[in-house]
Design an enzyme around this catalytic site. Structure first.
Site, short mmCIF file in Angstrom:
data_model
loop_
_atom_site.label_atom_id
_atom_site.label_comp_id
_atom_site.label_asym_id
_atom_site.label_seq_id
_atom_site.Cartn_x
_atom_site.Cartn_y
_atom_site.Cartn_z
N ASP A 235 -35.94 -24.47 -40.93
CA ASP A 235 -34.86 -23.96 -41.79
C ASP A 235 -35.09 -24.22 -43.27
O ASP A 235 -34.50 -23.55 -44.12
CB ASP A 235 -33.51 -24.58 -41.37
CG ASP A 235 -33.56 -26.11 -41.30
OD1 ASP A 235 -34.60 -26.69 -41.64
OD2 ASP A 235 -32.55 -26.73 -40.92
N HIS A 236 -35.94 -25.17 -43.62
CA HIS A 236 -36.12 -25.54 -45.04
C HIS A 236 -37.17 -24.67 -45.73
O HIS A 236 -36.89 -24.01 -46.72
CB HIS A 236 -36.53 -27.01 -45.16
CG HIS A 236 -35.40 -27.98 -45.03
ND1 HIS A 236 -34.66 -28.11 -43.89
CD2 HIS A 236 -34.89 -28.87 -45.92
CE1 HIS A 236 -33.74 -29.05 -44.09
NE2 HIS A 236 -33.87 -29.52 -45.31
N ASP B 113 -33.19 -35.90 -41.23
CA ASP B 113 -32.53 -35.24 -42.35
C ASP B 113 -31.25 -36.01 -42.64
O ASP B 113 -30.53 -36.38 -41.70
CB ASP B 113 -32.21 -33.78 -42.00
CG ASP B 113 -31.76 -33.03 -43.24
OD1 ASP B 113 -32.59 -32.33 -43.84
OD2 ASP B 113 -30.59 -33.18 -43.61
N ARG C 16 -25.07 -31.25 -52.63
CA ARG C 16 -25.72 -32.07 -53.65
C ARG C 16 -25.86 -31.27 -54.94
O ARG C 16 -26.28 -30.10 -54.88
CB ARG C 16 -27.12 -32.50 -53.20
CG ARG C 16 -27.05 -33.57 -52.17
CD ARG C 16 -28.40 -34.15 -51.79
NE ARG C 16 -28.14 -35.24 -50.86
CZ ARG C 16 -28.90 -35.54 -49.81
NH1 ARG C 16 -29.99 -34.85 -49.57
NH2 ARG C 16 -28.57 -36.53 -49.03
N SER D 282 -32.02 -37.92 -50.17
CA SER D 282 -32.60 -37.39 -48.94
C SER D 282 -33.29 -38.44 -48.07
O SER D 282 -33.57 -39.56 -48.50
CB SER D 282 -33.59 -36.29 -49.33
OG SER D 282 -34.83 -36.45 -48.70
N ARG E 53 -36.29 -37.89 -46.91
CA ARG E 53 -37.72 -37.54 -46.90
C ARG E 53 -38.60 -38.78 -47.00
O ARG E 53 -38.55 -39.53 -47.98
CB ARG E 53 -38.04 -36.53 -48.01
CG ARG E 53 -37.84 -37.02 -49.42
CD ARG E 53 -37.93 -35.89 -50.43
NE ARG E 53 -36.79 -34.99 -50.31
CZ ARG E 53 -36.22 -34.33 -51.31
NH1 ARG E 53 -36.72 -34.43 -52.53
NH2 ARG E 53 -35.19 -33.54 -51.12
#
Ligand code: MIC
Ligand code: SF4
Length: 642
Positions: free
Chosen positions: A64-65, A119, A379, A533, A535
């Site tokens: 989806d990203h 996520d 965000r 995030s 990440r």
């Protein structure tokens, strides 16, 4: 003494430790989710662990990203993710099927279960009564292998809802109010548990909007009870069998209680550049709006978009405002197309985007220079939109659509009669975009393109850490500062040597080169280092560049865990003023470090350039010390499974 809902679910999944706030516990994970931008690394790590099949009840890989395919890289990653999922027992949600959190809520969320996702917005699942936590990809890989997830027992804050939302006021305004009250640091080390008579008036997707954006509080997660509303949602998704009733005991205890009367809330926005910079729309002056974007994992459900379509019907978007809409899932998109609402949206002049994160992560739709952009996202960090000087406001779909029609930030109550949307008794169910894993995994081949580079592995911690202070940073450094996203950098998420060249690029363009020339070193930061995030690239890429320790005033939860996972020591100044005793370029030494870590919570740091020495604390648990000594979680996991 009665238990709250958080304690009940944690207790039912407890593997080790005691539920005492602040103490480390390990919990069993029932479900995992990954998305493509963090997923490729998570699956490379899973492969490196050598476990043939996932050991969870359910693991899903979403794309989806990185859906903007402006080169071969993202498509290579999608193909790798599809094939690696087939081989290892993982369900694969194809690009176009929607945003991980929205799809997971619709098709897989189960009250009372635990969900770990790579996520930070995984807490969306709290809307259906799950304990759903965001973590780094490696933690998710370990959970897929059947390993427990370690966390500090959170304090539980009760947000008691009374009353009922007035017309034009929506779930987004509830979480904006919580952010106004608690701020972006107010949730650290806490779970936000909602209760009270107001809960029954909120649908599951509305609850999910609230728990989703609990991530912006820094909270471990947020959770709602599972009640008749939850049952109706699950039954409309054809999953009534997944329903169980869940809630706190009548005499449940909480560390903190906050009351919010839904009837008193008004339409609000978070102003640039922080989700807690909240104001009532009616109190803001005349603000011209250049762009409006509706979507993201916060506000792209069926009811959200039906309300948007209802407001747009028969009207036109303001000529100097661009309106973009990304439905959260194929289910939502197809239902809008079949019932005609999509035609109303198109006719009004909206630009329709695919069901994906898209502009929320800077994948297209960057606004014009100096633009005001009103977004239903979660965000609004400076520069995240892809336009450095854009001013992003976060709002409900109602406020967003009012701006799109009038060209100005407008209180939607001025639009007249509100649109009432009833939840469908039956959602359109078609899981054909979710591929089941291969029956016979021996014949499943994993396809890797040239974008997928092998995983760099850290070395064991040496006896002494020596190096240069590569960067001295301020307070509130986000993971977007450490490892930027956007359409240029995101396609390199599977290629650590290439992506590492962008570490801190927005803060200091020469960082990567300097780090490599110096053979690595140290980073010094202020408070709340690594917020935002999940990440792990914000730890993995610095590790690749040779960063050995990060010394700060304080850390954000997920980033600190990621540093440990990749063998980078997270250290905090015992006396905050010692921050001033290090300058960029200073030569630092941590002597006898292996021994010192085991012997006590504090270490001596020597600044060889100034001749000064001072104390830093590691705050690591015994298990975390072993991970650091081994050179990261992957080495540790391999060693302990031998
Ligand atoms: C985000 O909203 O910042 C992201 C992109 O979804 C991240 C994950 C990532 O960087 O891949 C998150 O929230 O964890
Ligand atoms: Fe995607 Fe944005 Fe949600 Fe992150 S916050 S998962 S980028 S929609």
């Amino acid at each position: 003494m009665g238990q709250n809902l958080t304690q009940k679910i944690l207790a039912a999944h407890l593997v080790s430790g005691d539920l005492v706030p602040g103490q480390e516990i390990a919990i069993r994970i029932d479900q995992t989710l990954t998305q493509d931008a963090t997923g490729t690394m998570a699956y490379l790590q899973f492969e490196a662990m050598g476990v043939p099949k996932v050991n969870t009840e359910l693991s899903v890989s979403y794309v989806d990203h990185n859906t903007l395919q402006s080169g071969f890289e993202n498509a290579d990653d999608h193909r790798f993710l599809q094939t690696v999922a087939a081989k290892h027992g993982i369900y694969f949600s194809r690009p176009g099927n929607g945003i991980c959190h929205q799809v997971h809520l619709e098709r897989y969320g189960v009250p009372g279960k635990t969900l770990l996702g790579s996520d930070s917005h995984t807490p969306t699942g709290g809307g259906i009564g799950m304990i759903a936590i965001g973590a780094g990809g490696l933690d998710v890989a370990v959970a897929m292998g059947g390993g427990a997830f370690y966390l500090n027992t959170p304090k539980v804050v009760n947000v008691r809802l009374t009353g009922q939302l007035k017309p034009w006021v929506s779930a987004k305004d509830v979480i904006l109010e919580v952010l106004r009250l608690l701020t972006v640091k107010g949730g650290v080390g806490k779970v936000i548990e909602y209760s009270g008579p107001g809960v029954a008036s909120l649908s599951v997707p509305e609850r999910a909007t609230i728990t989703n954006m609990g991530a912006e509080l820094g909270a471990t997660t947020s959770v709602f009870p599972s009640d008749k509303v939850t049952k109706a949602f699950l039954s409309a998704q054809g999953r009534e069998k997944d329903w169980v009733e869940l809630g706190p005991d009548a005499d449940a205890q909480y560390e903190e209680i906050i009351e919010i009367n839904l009837s008193e809330l008004e339409p609000m926005v978070a102003q640039p550049h922080s989700p807690d910079n909240v104001a009532k729309v009616k109190d803001l002056g005349k603000i011209k709006v250049d762009q409006v974007l509706i979507g993201s994992c916060t506000n792209s459900s069926y009811a959200d978009l039906m309300r948007v379509a209802g407001i747009l019907k028969g009207k036109k978007v303001h000529p100097t405002t661009s309106l973009g809409i990304a439905p959260g899932s194929k289910q939502v998109f197809e239902m809008l197309a079949r019932n005609g609402a999509l035609a109303d949206i198109i006719s009004a002049g909206a630009r329709i985007l695919e069901s994906a994160c898209g502009p929320c992560i800077g994948m297209g739709q960057s606004p014009n220079s100096g633009a005001v952009s009103v977004r239903t996202f979660n965000r609004n960090f400076e520069g995240r939109s892809g336009t450095a000087d854009a001013k992003v406001y976060l709002s409900s779909p109602e406020v967003a659509v009012a701006a799109a029609l009038t060209g100005y930030l407008t209180d939607p109550r001025k639009l007249g009669e509100a649109i009432n949307v009833t939840m469908p008794e039956q959602f359109l169910i078609d899981d054909s975009m979710i591929l089941a894993p291969a029956q016979d995994s021996s014949s499943a081949e994993v396809l890797r393109g040239p974008n997928i580079k092998p995983l760099p592995i850290a070395k064991e911690l040496p006896d002494q850490l020596t190096g240069t202070t590569l960067l001295k940073a301020e307070d509130n450094i986000t993971t977007d500062h450490i490892m930027p996203a956007g359409s240029k950098v995101l396609p390199l998420r599977s290629n650590i040597p290439a992506i590492s060249q962008y570490v801190f690029s927005g803060v200091d363009a020469n960082f990567a080169q300097r780090a490599q020339e110096a053979g690595g070193g140290f980073v010094v930061g202020g408070h709340n280092y690594g917020q935002g995030s999940s990440r792990e690239h914000a730890a993995l890429a610095p590790m690749y560049l040779g960063v050995k320790a990060v010394i700060t005033k304080s850390f954000a939860r997920i980033h600190r865990a990621n540093l440990i996972n990749f063998g980078i020591l997270p250290l905090s100044f015992v006396n905050e003023e010692d921050y001033d005793k290090i300058s960029q370029g200073d030569q630092l030494v941590l002597p006898d470090i292996r021994k010192a870590l085991i012997e006590g919570p504090e270490l001596t740091l020597i600044n060889q350039t100034t001749g000064k020495q001072f104390k830093v604390a590691h705050g690591l648990t015994g298990r975390q010390i072993d991970i650091i000594l081994a050179g990261g979680l992957l080495n540790f996991t391999k060693a302990s499974s031998r």
